[in-house]
Scaffold this motif. Structure first.
Motif, PDB file in Angstrom:
ATOM      1  N   ALA A   5      -8.550  25.695  41.113  1.00 23.09           N
ATOM      2  CA  ALA A   5      -9.090  25.938  39.774  1.00 23.09           C
ATOM      3  C   ALA A   5      -9.143  24.823  38.759  1.00 23.09           C
ATOM      4  O   ALA A   5      -8.590  23.827  38.957  1.00 23.09           O
ATOM      5  CB  ALA A   5      -8.211  26.965  39.211  1.00 23.09           C
ATOM      6  N   GLU A   7      -9.087  22.924  34.786  1.00 25.42           N
ATOM      7  CA  GLU A   7      -8.731  22.904  33.370  1.00 25.42           C
ATOM      8  C   GLU A   7      -8.971  21.493  32.836  1.00 25.42           C
ATOM      9  O   GLU A   7      -9.174  20.555  33.579  1.00 25.42           O
ATOM     10  CB  GLU A   7      -7.245  23.271  33.178  1.00 25.42           C
ATOM     11  CG  GLU A   7      -6.865  24.649  33.684  1.00 25.42           C
ATOM     12  CD  GLU A   7      -7.428  25.758  32.838  1.00 25.42           C
ATOM     13  OE1 GLU A   7      -7.809  25.489  31.687  1.00 25.42           O
ATOM     14  OE2 GLU A   7      -7.503  26.882  33.329  1.00 25.42           O
ATOM     15  N   GLU A  85     -10.295  35.734  43.770  1.00 28.77           N
ATOM     16  CA  GLU A  85     -10.922  36.619  42.790  1.00 28.77           C
ATOM     17  C   GLU A  85     -10.211  37.954  42.686  1.00 28.77           C
ATOM     18  O   GLU A  85     -10.157  38.567  41.614  1.00 28.77           O
ATOM     19  CB  GLU A  85     -12.402  36.827  43.122  1.00 28.77           C
ATOM     20  CG  GLU A  85     -12.682  37.427  44.493  1.00 28.77           C
ATOM     21  CD  GLU A  85     -12.915  36.371  45.548  1.00 28.77           C
ATOM     22  OE1 GLU A  85     -13.555  36.691  46.560  1.00 28.77           O
ATOM     23  OE2 GLU A  85     -12.441  35.231  45.367  1.00 28.77           O
ATOM     24  N   ARG A 149      -2.872  36.097  35.788  1.00 26.84           N
ATOM     25  CA  ARG A 149      -3.873  35.499  34.903  1.00 26.84           C
ATOM     26  C   ARG A 149      -3.200  34.718  33.770  1.00 26.84           C
ATOM     27  O   ARG A 149      -3.674  33.657  33.359  1.00 26.84           O
ATOM     28  CB  ARG A 149      -4.787  36.584  34.350  1.00 26.84           C
ATOM     29  CG  ARG A 149      -5.637  37.257  35.414  1.00 26.84           C
ATOM     30  CD  ARG A 149      -6.476  38.383  34.883  1.00 26.84           C
ATOM     31  NE  ARG A 149      -7.505  37.910  33.975  1.00 26.84           N
ATOM     32  CZ  ARG A 149      -8.446  38.696  33.479  1.00 26.84           C
ATOM     33  NH1 ARG A 149      -8.473  39.986  33.790  1.00 26.84           N
ATOM     34  NH2 ARG A 149      -9.361  38.209  32.665  1.00 26.84           N
ATOM     35  N   ARG A 153      -3.633  30.718  33.029  1.00 27.62           N
ATOM     36  CA  ARG A 153      -4.041  30.146  31.746  1.00 27.62           C
ATOM     37  C   ARG A 153      -3.059  29.079  31.266  1.00 27.62           C
ATOM     38  O   ARG A 153      -3.437  28.127  30.593  1.00 27.62           O
ATOM     39  CB  ARG A 153      -4.160  31.248  30.685  1.00 27.62           C
ATOM     40  CG  ARG A 153      -5.397  32.118  30.831  1.00 27.62           C
ATOM     41  CD  ARG A 153      -5.626  32.938  29.589  1.00 27.62           C
ATOM     42  NE  ARG A 153      -4.519  33.841  29.314  1.00 27.62           N
ATOM     43  CZ  ARG A 153      -4.414  35.084  29.756  1.00 27.62           C
ATOM     44  NH1 ARG A 153      -5.388  35.581  30.516  1.00 27.62           N
ATOM     45  NH2 ARG A 153      -3.372  35.842  29.451  1.00 27.62           N
ATOM     46  N   HIS A 180     -15.845  25.712  37.053  1.00 26.18           N
ATOM     47  CA  HIS A 180     -15.498  26.660  38.113  1.00 26.18           C
ATOM     48  C   HIS A 180     -14.217  27.382  37.742  1.00 26.18           C
ATOM     49  O   HIS A 180     -13.128  26.810  37.795  1.00 26.18           O
ATOM     50  CB  HIS A 180     -15.333  25.919  39.445  1.00 26.18           C
ATOM     51  CG  HIS A 180     -15.551  26.780  40.647  1.00 26.18           C
ATOM     52  ND1 HIS A 180     -14.809  27.919  40.877  1.00 26.18           N
ATOM     53  CD2 HIS A 180     -16.421  26.684  41.679  1.00 26.18           C
ATOM     54  CE1 HIS A 180     -15.203  28.469  42.005  1.00 26.18           C
ATOM     55  NE2 HIS A 180     -16.186  27.745  42.505  1.00 26.18           N
ATOM     56  N   GLU A 181     -14.331  28.653  37.363  1.00 28.19           N
ATOM     57  CA  GLU A 181     -13.186  29.410  36.855  1.00 28.19           C
ATOM     58  C   GLU A 181     -12.134  29.711  37.911  1.00 28.19           C
ATOM     59  O   GLU A 181     -10.972  29.933  37.579  1.00 28.19           O
ATOM     60  CB  GLU A 181     -13.671  30.727  36.236  1.00 28.19           C
ATOM     61  CG  GLU A 181     -14.556  30.533  35.006  1.00 28.19           C
ATOM     62  CD  GLU A 181     -14.993  31.851  34.423  1.00 28.19           C
ATOM     63  OE1 GLU A 181     -14.699  32.901  35.049  1.00 28.19           O
ATOM     64  OE2 GLU A 181     -15.631  31.844  33.360  1.00 28.19           O
ATOM     65  N   LYS A 182     -12.529  29.760  39.177  1.00 32.75           N
ATOM     66  CA  LYS A 182     -11.591  30.165  40.220  1.00 32.75           C
ATOM     67  C   LYS A 182     -10.693  29.023  40.687  1.00 32.75           C
ATOM     68  O   LYS A 182      -9.722  29.260  41.395  1.00 32.75           O
ATOM     69  CB  LYS A 182     -12.358  30.730  41.423  1.00 32.75           C
ATOM     70  CG  LYS A 182     -13.107  32.012  41.127  1.00 32.75           C
ATOM     71  CD  LYS A 182     -13.859  32.476  42.357  1.00 32.75           C
ATOM     72  CE  LYS A 182     -14.701  33.713  42.057  1.00 32.75           C
ATOM     73  NZ  LYS A 182     -15.490  34.126  43.238  1.00 32.75           N
TER      74      LYS A 182
END
Length: 485
Positions: A5, A7, A85, A149, A153, A180-182
């Motif tokens: 993932a 960030e 997911e 989750r 974050r 790409h959020e995953k």
């Protein structure tokens, strides 16, 4: 390839103490908790009904409970209940978890039936056990997913990534990762011996060259290095990789610029060489066999049920206007191969078109009285069951169109360049586009585009259950619509 993932870069002045957590580790925790939920459901079911059985039978209840947990874990793994997911989305996890439990129950009941072991268990206990298991699994996921989750974050799972190469290839890679959020990656920044330090790309700094990269790795600030250099620069690639390989860090090679065009495609090994699967033949292998079996078995059953109605329709057509009962017209099928589609005749015999076909419109003077009724109810399509049994069509798939059919004054293949992709599977008696309202006359290019999108969605997401769902909805949807003339 494993999803990790993305960030923005983390500001770290020194090597931080990082928790040894990752999404795979959390998924193993989830598996253990779910196994405990199944075992707990068995215990609660026993307490609720004050189940008292002989010692030898009590052992069988314990074996059934343990077997249920093991089979569930195996099936849930195969159905993607522990994918990234599913760990981050309760909606996606719920369907996969409950489907896995249902298949577990069906599997064990089937095995028990053939082994003649079902009589040894209390039916009400079994029902309660699976109901409580479902409740326990739902509660488990409802508790774990928000926690997962939140940790994501906070960047707990993120690996700190350094991108070596600040050129177009590195820029595309950073853009992909950040969008790409995953993924579970934090980009520290770029490193490049040929680009000045402190230059910004996508809000990420160029921190220095290879020596600065080595120093940051030695300080524990980098977990993974992705080398984003042109593949044509073989000598430079080797030098950089050999230098970084002297440090205990994971090294990966980013795809060349052209590789980002196919970023979502599967990478497989051809011998020892990785290759990108640009396109798979849809509905192939076992799926193709299932589709064939579905068409033959259900096609025969539907034809047997519909035969009396088809006979009545044939008599009505004969009494209404002179001419044949059936009408055959050329269509394009699988792999763009032409075939003759069977239909009940709905137009006057001297106005039926074989070539340069114009779509029927509202109050079309070519349509007979019986034909208008057949078109509104789509009963004129029933003879296409013959095409299904001949192997030219499927029960469900994109509807077959004549090559000369037009939308907005242009033939379909001119409106949409990829229109031929519909022909990668057999055309269908009914389809996803039809039950979603895209049925009948196609007057505009926008209508054709929508129909095409729904057809591609069906091809990409095919399953036996999807076909059955479409078939069940077809009668109610088609009979209530007003789009066909």
């Amino acid at each position: 390839m494993r999803a990790e993932a993305a960030e923005r870069p983390l500001e770290e002045s020194k090597a931080a103490v990082r928790l040894p957590l990752s999404l795979p580790a959390i998924s193993w925790v989830s598996r253990l908790v779910e196994l405990a939920a199944v075992l707990g459901a068995s215990y609660l079911a026993t307490l609720i009904y004050d189940l008292r059985v002989p010692q030898d039978l009590a052992i069988n209840y314990g074996r059934l409970t343990l077997l249920t947990g093991i089979v569930y874990l195996v099936l849930s793994e195969s159905m993607g209940a522990n994918d990234v997911e599913a760990q981050l989305s309760f909606r996606k996890a719920l369907g996969r978890v409950l489907s896995s439990l249902v298949f577990t129950a069906v599997t064990l009941l089937t095995v028990g039936f053939f082994l003649k072991a079902t009589e040894e268990f209390s039916r009400i206990w079994v029902v309660t056990f699976f109901a409580l298991s479902a409740a326990g699994l739902i509660v488990t996921r409802a508790a774990l997913i928000p926690l997962t989750r939140r940790l994501k974050r906070q960047g707990v799972f993120n690996q700190r990534v350094a991108i070596y190469g600040a050129g177009p290839q590195g820029s595309r890679l950073a853009e992909y990762i950040l969008g790409h959020e995953k993924l579970t990656l934090s980009i520290n920044g770029f490193y490049d011996d040929r680009v000045p330090a402190n230059v910004q790309t996508h809000g990420l700094p160029v921190l220095g060259g290879s020596q600065r990269l080595i120093a940051d790795i030695r300080q524990g600030l980098v977990d993974q290095v992705i080398v984003a250099l042109p593949w044509s620069a073989e000598k430079r690639l080797r030098e950089v990789v050999e230098l970084i390989a002297l440090t205990p860090v994971r090294i990966r090679l980013a795809p060349d610029i052209a590789g980002f065009v196919f970023a979502q495609r599967t990478v497989v090994l051809l011998g020892e060489v990785p290759v990108v699967t640009v396109f798979e033949r849809p509905i192939s292998g076992v799926d193709q066999a299932l589709k064939w079996l579905e068409d033959k078995v259900l096609g025969l059953l539907i034809l047997a049920v519909a035969a009396p109605l088809m006979a009545v329709i044939g008599i009505a057509i004969k009494l209404d206007t002179p001419g044949p009962v059936f009408f055959r017209q050329q269509r394009e099928g699988f792999n763009n191969r032409p075939f003759l589609v069977w239909k009940f005749r709905t137009m006057f015999a001297d106005r039926c078109e074989g070539d340069n076909i114009a779509q029927a419109t509202r109050r079309d003077p070519r349509i007979t009285r019986v034909g208008a009724l057949l078109r509104r109810s789509s009963l004129d399509e029933l003879p296409q069951l013959i095409n299904v049994l001949l192997g030219q069509m499927s029960l469900v798939g994109p509807r077959p169109h004549a090559a000369s059919t037009r939308a907005g004054g242009r033939v379909f293949s001119e409106v949409i360049a990829r229109y031929a992709a519909r022909h990668n599977v057999k055309p269908g008696l009914t389809g996803w586009a039809q039950i979603c309202g895209w049925r009948g006359e196609t007057q505009t290019e926008e209508q054709l585009q929508k129909r095409f999108e729904y057809d591609l969605h069906y091809i990409d997401n095919w399953s036996v259950w999807f076909d059955l769902y479409i078939l069940i909805r077809t009668a109610a949807t088609v009979l209530g619509q007003k789009g066909a003339y």
